[in-house]
Design a protein around this motif. Structure first.
Motif, PDB file in Angstrom:
ATOM      1  N   MET A 292       0.854  -1.199   0.000  1.00  0.00           N
ATOM      2  CA  MET A 292       0.000   0.000   0.000  1.00  0.00           C
ATOM      3  C   MET A 292       0.888   1.247   0.000  1.00  0.00           C
ATOM      4  O   MET A 292       1.880   1.306   0.725  1.00  0.00           O
ATOM      5  CB  MET A 292      -0.876  -0.017   1.260  1.00  0.00           C
ATOM      6  N   SER A 293       0.559   2.198  -0.791  1.00  0.00           N
ATOM      7  CA  SER A 293       1.402   3.387  -0.860  1.00  0.00           C
ATOM      8  C   SER A 293       1.263   4.175   0.433  1.00  0.00           C
ATOM      9  O   SER A 293       0.238   4.102   1.119  1.00  0.00           O
ATOM     10  CB  SER A 293       1.011   4.252  -2.050  1.00  0.00           C
ATOM     11  N   LEU A 294       2.303   4.902   0.729  1.00  0.00           N
ATOM     12  CA  LEU A 294       2.321   5.702   1.949  1.00  0.00           C
ATOM     13  C   LEU A 294       1.195   6.729   1.903  1.00  0.00           C
ATOM     14  O   LEU A 294       0.538   7.014   2.902  1.00  0.00           O
ATOM     15  CB  LEU A 294       3.678   6.389   2.038  1.00  0.00           C
ATOM     16  N   ARG A 295       0.938   7.248   0.696  1.00  0.00           N
ATOM     17  CA  ARG A 295      -0.089   8.270   0.539  1.00  0.00           C
ATOM     18  C   ARG A 295      -1.462   7.682   0.873  1.00  0.00           C
ATOM     19  O   ARG A 295      -2.220   8.277   1.643  1.00  0.00           O
ATOM     20  CB  ARG A 295      -0.065   8.756  -0.902  1.00  0.00           C
ATOM     21  N   LEU A 296      -1.765   6.494   0.327  1.00  0.00           N
ATOM     22  CA  LEU A 296      -3.044   5.857   0.568  1.00  0.00           C
ATOM     23  C   LEU A 296      -3.184   5.512   2.046  1.00  0.00           C
ATOM     24  O   LEU A 296      -4.230   5.719   2.662  1.00  0.00           O
ATOM     25  CB  LEU A 296      -3.147   4.592  -0.294  1.00  0.00           C
ATOM     26  N   ARG A 297      -2.090   5.038   2.603  1.00  0.00           N
ATOM     27  CA  ARG A 297      -2.087   4.652   4.007  1.00  0.00           C
ATOM     28  C   ARG A 297      -2.390   5.846   4.907  1.00  0.00           C
ATOM     29  O   ARG A 297      -3.281   5.797   5.759  1.00  0.00           O
ATOM     30  CB  ARG A 297      -0.694   4.088   4.294  1.00  0.00           C
ATOM     31  N   LEU A 298      -1.658   6.944   4.636  1.00  0.00           N
ATOM     32  CA  LEU A 298      -1.890   8.159   5.418  1.00  0.00           C
ATOM     33  C   LEU A 298      -3.308   8.664   5.201  1.00  0.00           C
ATOM     34  O   LEU A 298      -3.980   9.105   6.141  1.00  0.00           O
ATOM     35  CB  LEU A 298      -0.891   9.237   5.008  1.00  0.00           C
ATOM     36  N   PHE A 299      -3.758   8.563   3.937  1.00  0.00           N
ATOM     37  CA  PHE A 299      -5.095   9.044   3.616  1.00  0.00           C
ATOM     38  C   PHE A 299      -6.133   8.258   4.406  1.00  0.00           C
ATOM     39  O   PHE A 299      -7.022   8.843   5.024  1.00  0.00           O
ATOM     40  CB  PHE A 299      -5.349   8.904   2.123  1.00  0.00           C
ATOM     41  N   LEU A 300      -6.027   6.943   4.408  1.00  0.00           N
ATOM     42  CA  LEU A 300      -7.000   6.116   5.110  1.00  0.00           C
ATOM     43  C   LEU A 300      -6.990   6.426   6.599  1.00  0.00           C
ATOM     44  O   LEU A 300      -8.035   6.562   7.231  1.00  0.00           O
ATOM     45  CB  LEU A 300      -6.714   4.635   4.866  1.00  0.00           C
ATOM     46  N   ILE A 301      -5.770   6.560   7.142  1.00  0.00           N
ATOM     47  CA  ILE A 301      -5.661   6.868   8.574  1.00  0.00           C
ATOM     48  C   ILE A 301      -6.365   8.183   8.881  1.00  0.00           C
ATOM     49  O   ILE A 301      -7.207   8.285   9.786  1.00  0.00           O
ATOM     50  CB  ILE A 301      -4.177   6.932   8.997  1.00  0.00           C
ATOM     51  N   LEU A 302      -6.044   9.217   8.083  1.00  0.00           N
ATOM     52  CA  LEU A 302      -6.618  10.533   8.340  1.00  0.00           C
ATOM     53  C   LEU A 302      -8.128  10.529   8.120  1.00  0.00           C
ATOM     54  O   LEU A 302      -8.883  11.101   8.911  1.00  0.00           O
ATOM     55  CB  LEU A 302      -5.956  11.571   7.427  1.00  0.00           C
ATOM     56  N   ALA A 303      -8.594   9.860   7.035  1.00  0.00           N
ATOM     57  CA  ALA A 303     -10.018   9.845   6.720  1.00  0.00           C
ATOM     58  C   ALA A 303     -10.785   9.107   7.818  1.00  0.00           C
ATOM     59  O   ALA A 303     -11.823   9.596   8.307  1.00  0.00           O
ATOM     60  CB  ALA A 303     -10.252   9.191   5.367  1.00  0.00           C
ATOM     61  N   LEU A 304     -10.260   7.959   8.236  1.00  0.00           N
ATOM     62  CA  LEU A 304     -10.942   7.192   9.279  1.00  0.00           C
ATOM     63  C   LEU A 304     -10.956   7.960  10.590  1.00  0.00           C
ATOM     64  O   LEU A 304     -11.972   8.000  11.294  1.00  0.00           O
ATOM     65  CB  LEU A 304     -10.268   5.830   9.470  1.00  0.00           C
ATOM     66  N   ALA A 305      -9.828   8.613  10.902  1.00  0.00           N
ATOM     67  CA  ALA A 305      -9.755   9.374  12.153  1.00  0.00           C
ATOM     68  C   ALA A 305     -10.763  10.516  12.109  1.00  0.00           C
ATOM     69  O   ALA A 305     -11.507  10.750  13.077  1.00  0.00           O
ATOM     70  CB  ALA A 305      -8.338   9.902  12.353  1.00  0.00           C
ATOM     71  N   THR A 306     -10.817  11.234  10.982  1.00  0.00           N
ATOM     72  CA  THR A 306     -11.758  12.341  10.861  1.00  0.00           C
ATOM     73  C   THR A 306     -13.191  11.831  10.997  1.00  0.00           C
ATOM     74  O   THR A 306     -14.013  12.417  11.718  1.00  0.00           O
ATOM     75  CB  THR A 306     -11.587  13.018   9.482  1.00  0.00           C
ATOM     76  N   GLY A 307     -13.499  10.720  10.301  1.00  0.00           N
ATOM     77  CA  GLY A 307     -14.834  10.131  10.357  1.00  0.00           C
ATOM     78  C   GLY A 307     -15.207   9.760  11.786  1.00  0.00           C
ATOM     79  O   GLY A 307     -16.305  10.067  12.257  1.00  0.00           O
ATOM     80  N   ALA A 308     -14.264   9.140  12.470  1.00  0.00           N
ATOM     81  CA  ALA A 308     -14.536   8.686  13.840  1.00  0.00           C
ATOM     82  C   ALA A 308     -14.802   9.882  14.744  1.00  0.00           C
ATOM     83  O   ALA A 308     -15.718   9.870  15.574  1.00  0.00           O
ATOM     84  CB  ALA A 308     -13.355   7.873  14.355  1.00  0.00           C
ATOM     85  N   ILE A 309     -14.013  10.955  14.555  1.00  0.00           N
ATOM     86  CA  ILE A 309     -14.210  12.140  15.400  1.00  0.00           C
ATOM     87  C   ILE A 309     -15.575  12.774  15.115  1.00  0.00           C
ATOM     88  O   ILE A 309     -16.335  13.116  16.033  1.00  0.00           O
ATOM     89  CB  ILE A 309     -13.060  13.148  15.161  1.00  0.00           C
ATOM     90  N   TRP A 310     -15.914  12.872  13.839  1.00  0.00           N
ATOM     91  CA  TRP A 310     -17.233  13.402  13.457  1.00  0.00           C
ATOM     92  C   TRP A 310     -18.334  12.557  14.091  1.00  0.00           C
ATOM     93  O   TRP A 310     -19.280  13.078  14.653  1.00  0.00           O
ATOM     94  CB  TRP A 310     -17.385  13.364  11.937  1.00  0.00           C
ATOM     95  N   PHE A 311     -18.195  11.266  13.967  1.00  0.00           N
ATOM     96  CA  PHE A 311     -19.228  10.366  14.465  1.00  0.00           C
ATOM     97  C   PHE A 311     -19.403  10.532  15.975  1.00  0.00           C
ATOM     98  O   PHE A 311     -20.523  10.654  16.475  1.00  0.00           O
ATOM     99  CB  PHE A 311     -18.855   8.921  14.116  1.00  0.00           C
ATOM    100  N   SER A 312     -18.292  10.600  16.701  1.00  0.00           N
ATOM    101  CA  SER A 312     -18.433  10.752  18.157  1.00  0.00           C
ATOM    102  C   SER A 312     -19.059  12.091  18.484  1.00  0.00           C
ATOM    103  O   SER A 312     -19.852  12.215  19.431  1.00  0.00           O
ATOM    104  CB  SER A 312     -17.085  10.634  18.890  1.00  0.00           C
ATOM    105  N   ALA A 313     -18.698  13.118  17.678  1.00  0.00           N
ATOM    106  CA  ALA A 313     -19.283  14.429  17.927  1.00  0.00           C
ATOM    107  C   ALA A 313     -20.803  14.364  17.749  1.00  0.00           C
ATOM    108  O   ALA A 313     -21.564  14.898  18.572  1.00  0.00           O
ATOM    109  CB  ALA A 313     -18.660  15.452  16.970  1.00  0.00           C
ATOM    110  N   VAL A 314     -21.254  13.670  16.705  1.00  0.00           N
ATOM    111  CA  VAL A 314     -22.685  13.555  16.439  1.00  0.00           C
ATOM    112  C   VAL A 314     -23.375  12.813  17.587  1.00  0.00           C
ATOM    113  O   VAL A 314     -24.436  13.228  18.073  1.00  0.00           O
ATOM    114  CB  VAL A 314     -22.913  12.838  15.089  1.00  0.00           C
TER     115      VAL A 314
END
Lengths: 220, 443
Positions: free
Chosen positions: B1-23
């Motif tokens: 997996m490319s570093l870019r995709l890996r970082l992207f998934l980490i950041l996207a999942l983290a952002t999603g999780a934070i949004w979800f907990s906020a909701v």
């Protein structure tokens, strides 16, 4: 023709001595630059076969010293490094010729003869005088059309006298050309060789100049 | 997996999780707030009705038929707040318009309760008016409350659904920009020819990449040095082989054209000697390369045994030169060595071989040991002072024109270096040479 061999590999050095001896040269060998300097100071050599890589320095150093001293002594370089660059370096340092290892003994002898000849101001390899043709490459002669064989030392004496026809060569000068350091100089040998030569070429071909030495008689 | 995709998934999942907990958090607090406010409204309304009844502002039907209570505000929540007044005896006294047909709650005392009436869940506040003998019940539908909360959450979710893809795109693009120096480095490396070992081109480098870059440059420098050394060595070795080849060829020619048997025999002997020497040269070249390859190891080494082995090995050579080999190293004292025994063997063997070759006929070569120092002494001419500094370099020979390859001391010195020890050659007085192998301190 007395040649100094400067080569530190014992087997090659001995091979050069023996091989050049078989080609009619008288060869002395040394292994170091220091010994080579001493030999050049002590004895008159017709030419030098010089290895480039020696244990106490580069043969090119010695070559430079020889040329700095104003000497035109013919020098043939032997080297294991045989790139164009190395050849140019050697020739520019004042070498007369250059041969890469491994080499053919006959080629070495031929090249040596060529640079020695040029040092004497000749280009033709065959010496001619009074009906005698002398071919140093084959150690043979032809007298008035008939082939003649000579012993190595007889040939050397004749060769020395015919290089500069008319010039008187003393007995020690001839001996120096005939014998290397390792060889015992037998008394009367020059006389013996001259005697044999006169038997083959007639009494008049070589003249004895009393008290001075020998020379070939004037052409006539 | 490319570093870019890996970082992207980490950041996207983290952002999603934070949004979800906020909701989740907002939903929870909204629900609590709505419950609190609406409960207060229920209680207020019930008390209001009860006090109006007490003040006789709302007349109660004497015949017990239900009266309509004009309670409701207007709008969406019409008919959602319902009021019933029951007599303590259990008859419906009055109710608001749109109130469910059944009793709102079965609970009797003053307070909140929940009940299901007509398939709908109600939240009800009951006030017992003992003076009038009635219970006032005001309730609203839980469904309305849920709609309120879900309205708030929907208001949050819609912008989130729009913003998240934008955020993902921004993350993806920023990652590409952020990782650009790495791509540039990778590209620079990819485009390199195998022979190019120069340092990487200079330019601004992010701090995180500086260690990697300087490590790469260091590696290139080391590789380049190693390659240069190898090239030098190969060239040197080739040239060194040419001299014995020249000797062989010359001697072979002499053997062919020799005018007498003695000359021929001598030439043939020289050929044999030259083949032996060349063989030794090749063997030593291989040994030198083996010494340089030898990795770290841990050996227990009996110096006495090693010395005796080498003496036995070299006995034929010593005999041929009429040299006496003596080992004064006591056997049975194993030394721990921070490297393989091969290295020390190579070092000592080459020193002894050199000593034998340098010795005059009938002389003695002695191996001795003093603590961590193994010494080899001969009675040859010694290493000339002028040559001493260079004696351990490859292909540097003595000036005696012997049969040496010029590699013995180079091997011994390289082996000792690998061992972490040292080869020392004290000055000679011309009456012999001493060579010392200084072993490393045990560690």
């Amino acid at each position: 023709m007395r040649i100094l061999i400067v080569e530190d590999d014992p087997v090659l050095s001995e091979g050069l001595s023996v091989g050049l001896g078989l080609s009619g040269f008288t060869a002395d060998s040394v292994a170091t630059l220091e010994d080579a300097r001493a030999a050049l100071a002590a004895t008159r050599f017709a030419g030098v076969v010089l290895d480039v890589m020696l244990s106490d320095g580069s043969g090119l150093e010695l070559l430079a010293e020889i040329r700095r001293g104003g000497s035109d002594l013919p020098v043939l370089l032997l080297t294991a490094r045989d790139q164009v660059r190395d050849r140019i370096e050697g020739l520019d340092a004042g070498a007369d010729d250059h041969l890469g290892k491994p080499f053919d003994l006959h080629e070495l002898a031929a090249r040596l003869r060529a640079i020695l000849r040029r040092a004497e101001g000749r280009a033709a390899s065959v010496l001619r005088w009074n009906g005698l043709e002398l071919d140093p490459s084959r150690l043979r002669g032809e007298y008035n059309g008939a082939p003649l064989a000579f012993s190595r030392r007889e040939f050397a004496v004749l060769h020395a006298l015919m290089e500069r026809p008319g010039q008187i060569l003393s007995k020690p000068a001839l001996e120096e050309r005939l014998y290397g350091w390792q060889e015992e100089i037998e008394s009367n040998t020059v006389e013996v060789h001259v005697h044999h030569l006169r038997a083959k070429l007639g009494r008049e071909f070589i003249e004895t100049v009393r008290g001075l030495g020998y020379r070939v008689a004037a052409e006539g | 997996m490319s570093l870019r995709l890996r970082l992207f998934l980490i950041l996207a999942l983290a952002t999603g999780a934070i949004w979800f907990s906020a909701v989740m958090w907002i939903e929870h607090s909204t629900r609590a707030q709505v419950t609190k406010v609406l409960d207060a409204r229920l209680a207020e309304a019930a008390r209001m009705v009860s006090s109006l009844l007490s003040d006789r502002r709302i007349a109660m039907a004497g015949d017990g038929s239900p009266v309509a209570i004009p309670l409701d505000p207007h709008g969406d929540y019409a008919h959602q707040l319902s009021c019933q007044i029951w007599s303590l005896r259990g008859t419906l006294v009055g109710q608001s318009e749109g109130a469910p047909a059944g009793q709102l709650t079965g609970a009797h005392g003053t307070g909140y309760s929940e009940s299901t009436v007509g398939g709908e869940t109600w939240r009800v506040y009951t006030v017992e008016n003992a003076a009038l003998g009635v219970r006032v019940m005001v309730g609203d539908s839980i469904g309305v409350r849920e709609r309120l909360v879900s309205g708030v959450i929907e208001g949050l979710l819609l912008p989130m659904a729009l913003i998240l893809p934008l955020l993902a795109a921004a993350i993806w693009i920023s990652l590409g920009k952020g990782l650009a120096p790495m791509h540039r480095l990778a590209e620079a490396l990819r485009l390199r020819s195998p022979s190019d070992l120069a340092p990487l081109p200079v330019g601004p480098v992010p701090a995180e990449m500086r260690p990697m870059r300087s490590a790469l440059d260091g590696l290139f420098a080391r590789l380049s040095r190693a390659r240069e050394a190898e090239r030098d060595f190969t060239a040197f070795a080739a040239h060194e082989l040419k001299t014995p080849l020249a000797g062989l060829r010359t001697q072979a020619q002499i053997a062919r054209i020799a005018p007498d048997a003695a000359t021929r025999t001598r030439a043939l002997q020289n050929i044999e000697r030259s083949v032996d020497r060349t063989d030794r040269l090749v063997r030593q070249l291989l040994e030198l390369s083996a010494v340089e390859r030898e990795g770290a190891a841990q050996d227990q080494l009996d110096l006495g045994q090693l010395s005796a082995e080498i003496c036995a090995d070299l006995a034929p050579l010593a005999e041929a030169r009429d040299v006496m080999l003596v080992s004064d190293v006591p056997e049975g004292s194993a030394q721990p060595l921070a490297a393989s025994g091969f290295l020390l063997h190579a070092a000592l063997r080459n020193l002894v071989e050199n000593a034998v070759q340098a010795s005059p006929v009938g002389a003695k070569v002695r191996i001795s040991c003093d603590g961590k120092v193994l010494a080899v002494e001969d009675s040859g001419p010694g290493i000339p002072e002028a040559l001493r500094a260079r004696a351990c370099e490859r292909f540097v020979r003595g000036t005696q024109g012997g049969d040496g390859s010029g590699l013995g001391l180079a091997i011994a010195s390289a082996a000792m270096e690998r061992l972490g020890g040292e080869l020392r050659l004290p000055p000679s007085d011309g009456q012999g040479q001493r060579a010392e192998l200084h072993l490393p301190r045990a560690g």
